[in-house]
Design an enzyme around this catalytic site. Structure first.
Site, mmCIF file in Angstrom:
data_model
loop_
_atom_site.group_PDB
_atom_site.id
_atom_site.type_symbol
_atom_site.label_atom_id
_atom_site.label_comp_id
_atom_site.label_asym_id
_atom_site.label_seq_id
_atom_site.Cartn_x
_atom_site.Cartn_y
_atom_site.Cartn_z
ATOM 1 N N LYS A 1 -2.974 0.530 10.925
ATOM 2 C CA LYS A 1 -2.389 -0.014 12.160
ATOM 3 C C LYS A 1 -1.767 1.109 12.971
ATOM 4 O O LYS A 1 -1.980 1.204 14.187
ATOM 5 C CB LYS A 1 -1.319 -1.065 11.819
ATOM 6 C CG LYS A 1 -1.899 -2.400 11.391
ATOM 7 C CD LYS A 1 -0.847 -3.341 10.816
ATOM 8 C CE LYS A 1 -1.513 -4.596 10.261
ATOM 9 N NZ LYS A 1 -0.677 -5.433 9.420
ATOM 10 N N ASP B 1 2.497 -10.831 15.809
ATOM 11 C CA ASP B 1 1.761 -11.559 14.765
ATOM 12 C C ASP B 1 1.585 -13.027 15.143
ATOM 13 O O ASP B 1 0.747 -13.717 14.556
ATOM 14 C CB ASP B 1 2.551 -11.522 13.447
ATOM 15 C CG ASP B 1 2.030 -10.482 12.471
ATOM 16 O OD1 ASP B 1 0.812 -10.217 12.480
ATOM 17 O OD2 ASP B 1 2.844 -9.951 11.697
ATOM 18 N N GLN C 1 5.235 -6.436 7.799
ATOM 19 C CA GLN C 1 4.077 -6.627 6.924
ATOM 20 C C GLN C 1 4.412 -7.612 5.798
ATOM 21 O O GLN C 1 5.442 -7.503 5.137
ATOM 22 C CB GLN C 1 3.640 -5.267 6.343
ATOM 23 C CG GLN C 1 2.371 -5.287 5.527
ATOM 24 C CD GLN C 1 1.120 -5.609 6.346
ATOM 25 O OE1 GLN C 1 1.035 -5.310 7.519
ATOM 26 N NE2 GLN C 1 0.145 -6.240 5.704
HETATM 27 N N1 GUN Z 1 -0.399 -9.503 5.585
HETATM 28 C C1 GUN Z 1 -1.703 -9.872 5.564
HETATM 29 N N2 GUN Z 1 -2.146 -10.145 6.815
HETATM 30 C C2 GUN Z 1 -1.090 -9.954 7.630
HETATM 31 C C3 GUN Z 1 -0.915 -10.066 9.038
HETATM 32 O O1 GUN Z 1 -1.826 -10.420 9.809
HETATM 33 N N3 GUN Z 1 0.328 -9.771 9.504
HETATM 34 C C4 GUN Z 1 1.349 -9.398 8.672
HETATM 35 N N4 GUN Z 1 2.544 -9.148 9.236
HETATM 36 N N5 GUN Z 1 1.224 -9.282 7.366
HETATM 37 C C5 GUN Z 1 0.008 -9.553 6.863
#
Ligand code: GUN
Length: 299
Positions: A53, A120, A97
């Site tokens: 990311k 998100d 995350q």
């Molecule tokens: N863990 C797995 N997929 C995601 C996501 O799309 N966003 C976040 N914040 N954590 C994740």
């Protein structure tokens, strides 16, 4: 006949190119979108995602702020960091995350993020807005799936869509998005009594259960469009010795013989998730600065 492969890697690459062009236009006006990613603990898969990311954020011309905290971080310390990021004018998007270590209340933490910076789309306010048809931040993975479906099928209106999986991250928002497209939506899950028959009714089948190769080709309606959200690491066949490999929730080898189109794993939905995160960060920045909404990017 074998299915057409929906190439998420190429699709995501094109989307990132369009995002980078918009970021450059904004930068010319003195505004640089910024994304803060918070990782608590040392979960290896999460570390890989977070690195990816941050790299792609910078490649698109945005600012990346990484906050890596020890696994034993207290809830108060994490909430304190989120409050600072909420108030920081250089930060337009905040992502914590998941999963978080067990002693932290994920709902409490997510709902502490300012909704306009919740890239998100997990905040209860964004989930509620999506469910009631209001302008919301849309969760990245379902948004990426929808873009691929629209690109392949065009108008989705009237189609029968089955979403297998009911998570807040994928299943529920995916169902809301498909409903918004006027699909007839069924949300199935591991306890659904007639799962095979339910899947066989789907013109659009979205698999997001997190169980490796659970959906065989025999459950796929001939000609259906299959979106496989699963990313499961399994041991190699035979002795189990050697390198692990990534598989989806769909048994690709049998499904590819029946479906009209299918996303491979890897290279299908996965790359779209981060591209949509970057799109959401751009959207958050534009809204915060009262610039035109870049909704066309993900339309
Ligand atoms: N863990 C797995 N997929 C995601 C996501 O799309 N966003 C976040 N914040 N954590 C994740």
């Amino acid at each position: 006949m074998t299915a057409a492969l929906l190439d998420g890697k190429a699709f995501a690459g094109k989307l990132r190119g369009r995002i980078a062009a918009r970021v450059a236009e904004m930068a010319a006006q003195g505004i640089v979108p910024g994304l803060a990613v918070v990782l608590v603990g040392e979960d290896p898969a999460s570390q890989v995602y977070v690195r990816s990311k941050a790299r792609q954020t910078v490649e698109c011309g945005m600012r990346s702020f990484e906050h890596r905290l020890p696994a034993e971080t207290s809830e108060a310390a994490l909430l304190g960091l989120i409050a600072r990021l909420n108030a920081d004018p250089q930060v337009h998007g905040i992502l914590v995350q998941l999963p978080l270590p067990a002693h932290l209340d994920a709902d409490l933490v997510i709902n502490a993020i300012a909704p306009e910076k919740d890239v998100d789309g997990f905040h209860i306010s964004n989930a509620g807005k999506l469910a009631t048809g209001q302008r919301a931040m849309v969760p990245c993975t379902p948004l990426g799936c929808l873009m691929m479906l629209r690109d392949h099928l065009g108008d989705l209106s009237g189609k029968s869509a089955v979403v297998v999986g009911r998570s807040n991250i994928v299943g529920k928002p995916m169902a809301q998005l498909l409903l918004r497209e006027s699909c007839t939506v069924t949300v199935a899950h591991s306890r659904t009594a007639d799962l095979a028959d339910t899947c066989r009714r789907a013109d659009i089948l979205v698999a997001a259960v997190g169980r490796p190769q659970m959906i065989p080709g025999a459950w796929v309606k001939p000609g259906a469009t299959v979106i496989d959200v699963g990313i499961n690491r399994i041991p190699p066949p035979g002795t189990g010795e050697g390198k692990t490999r990534l598989v989806g929730d769909v048994d690709f080898a049998s499904a590819v013989e029946v479906a009209g189109a299918i996303t491979p794993v890897p290279g299908g939905v996965g790359p779209m998730t981060i591209a949509c995160l970057l799109a959401n960060t751009l959207t958050a920045c534009a809204r915060i600065h009262d610039l035109p909404d870049p909704a066309d990017l993900t339309a």
